[in-house]
Design an enzyme around this catalytic site. Structure first.
Site, mmCIF file in Angstrom:
data_model
loop_
_atom_site.group_PDB
_atom_site.id
_atom_site.type_symbol
_atom_site.label_atom_id
_atom_site.label_comp_id
_atom_site.label_asym_id
_atom_site.label_seq_id
_atom_site.Cartn_x
_atom_site.Cartn_y
_atom_site.Cartn_z
ATOM 1 N N THR A 143 0.712 -1.233 -0.024
ATOM 2 C CA THR A 143 -0.102 -0.107 -0.073
ATOM 3 C C THR A 143 0.813 1.211 -0.051
ATOM 4 O OG1 THR A 143 -0.137 -0.027 2.448
ATOM 5 C CG2 THR A 143 -1.768 -1.257 1.170
ATOM 6 N N TYR B 158 -0.920 11.232 15.853
ATOM 7 C CA TYR B 158 0.006 10.266 14.894
ATOM 8 C C TYR B 158 0.401 9.383 15.630
ATOM 9 C CZ TYR B 158 4.029 9.144 12.091
ATOM 10 O OH TYR B 158 4.839 8.216 11.122
#
Length: 328
Positions: free
Chosen positions: A51, A206
């Site tokens: 990906t 994050y």
């Protein structure tokens, strides 16, 4: 005045030399501790899905594995950039078995469509590399009512991986590689606010997403322990990639000067991914965390089975996992 100038010049020159020496030592340390994949193993007949493979670490990993003879599927949101990456990889490796597939991790429906396409078109899947990720993004919920950073880095990765498990099991021994980050060690994860807007700032969000990925990776490794499918996490290092382009322009220019001097190149960042994908002897190594092609210790919380199980249950609800999509 002349005396004062001399004194200031002395201290400036003294400390400038010290700082320069420190920076040189840091540069040499980073250079000599960077890990490289030493295996020359080929992967002819194997299928690899990566990906976020049109740029950065993902593209360099795809290039290396294509050079080793694998069938490479580039799963990307931007098909135009993916086509350019494919052409570059083919030109560089002479391997024309490079496939492009549309995948938008900001959409769970896109993830399901992509997974259905892969299962219908591919007979096997030997290596799944969940590389795609984003840095700080605006904290506006997506069409799936998920925070973008969490959705790309964790929620969609969770769903995609589970939807492809049957194909990975069919192709065993097979490998799943999760691209996490040392940032997981700075997370402060509260499962009750995992998808709450402004519960934490962009950097903390994050960090949390990477810790979630680690917890998922370890729990998945436990669930797949007797299937021949291994699951390991990677910190690729501080790598200069497009993930930093969200930084405001003024600060990005300053950052770029530092990053070009001290960050890894995408090629260097890809080395641990390649190591885990191809190195013989890792067929039974699972549930581990790797840095610079060697096993490392993650944050203790990342190996907490209780936390991992709770996170898994919550995530099933967020992604709308259906009973027929469960493999356990």
């Amino acid at each position: 005045m002349f005396l004062i100038w001399n004194i200031l010049s002395f201290f400036f020159n003294k400390y400038t030399f010290g700082v320069a020496l420190l920076l040189l030592v840091l540069k040499l340390y980073l250079k000599f501790t960077t890990g490289y994949c030493r295996s020359d193993a080929t992967i002819h007949g194997k299928t690899v899905l990566i990906t976020g493979a049109n740029t950065g670490i993902g593209k360099e990993t795809a290039k290396d594995l294509a050079r080793r003879g694998g069938r490479i599927i580039l799963a990307c949101r931007d098909l135009e950039k993916a086509k350019k990456a494919r052409d570059e990889i083919i030109a560089s490796t002479k391997n024309e078995n490079i496939i492009i597939k549309k995948l938008d991790l900001l959409s769970l429906s896109s993830v399901r469509e992509f997974a259905a396409d892969i299962k219908a078109s591919e007979e096997r899947l030997d290596i799944l590399i969940n590389n795609a990720g984003v840095g700080a993004m605006p904290q506006r919920h997506t069409e799936d009512n998920l925070l973008p950073t969490m959705q790309v880095n964790y929620f969609s990765t969770f769903l995609l991986t589970l939807l492809l498990i049957d194909l990975l099991k069919k192709s065993a021994p097979s490998r799943i590689i999760m691209v996490s980050s040392v940032a997981h060690k700075y997370a402060k994860l509260d499962l009750s606010t995992i998808n709450v807007r402004k519960a934490c700032g962009p950097q903390r969000l994050y960090n949390n997403s990477k810790l979630c990925l680690m917890l998922f990776s370890n729990e998945l490794a436990r669930k797949l322990s007797k299937t021949g499918v291994t699951v390991n996490s990677v910190h690729p290092g501080a790598v200069l990639t497009d993930i930093f382009k969200g930084i405001p322009k003024f600060y990005y220019r300053i950052f770029l000067v530092i990053a070009k001097a001290y960050f890894k190149t995408p090629y260097e960042g890809a080395q641990t991914l390649v190591h885990l994908a191809v190195t013989p002897g890792l067929e039974k190594i699972t549930g581990k965390y790797f840095v610079d092609c060697a096993e490392d210790k993650p944050l203790p919380l990342a190996t907490d089975e209780g936390m991992a199980k709770k996170l898994w249950e919550i995530t099933e609800q967020f992604v709308g996992l259906k009973p027929e999509e469960k493999f356990w």
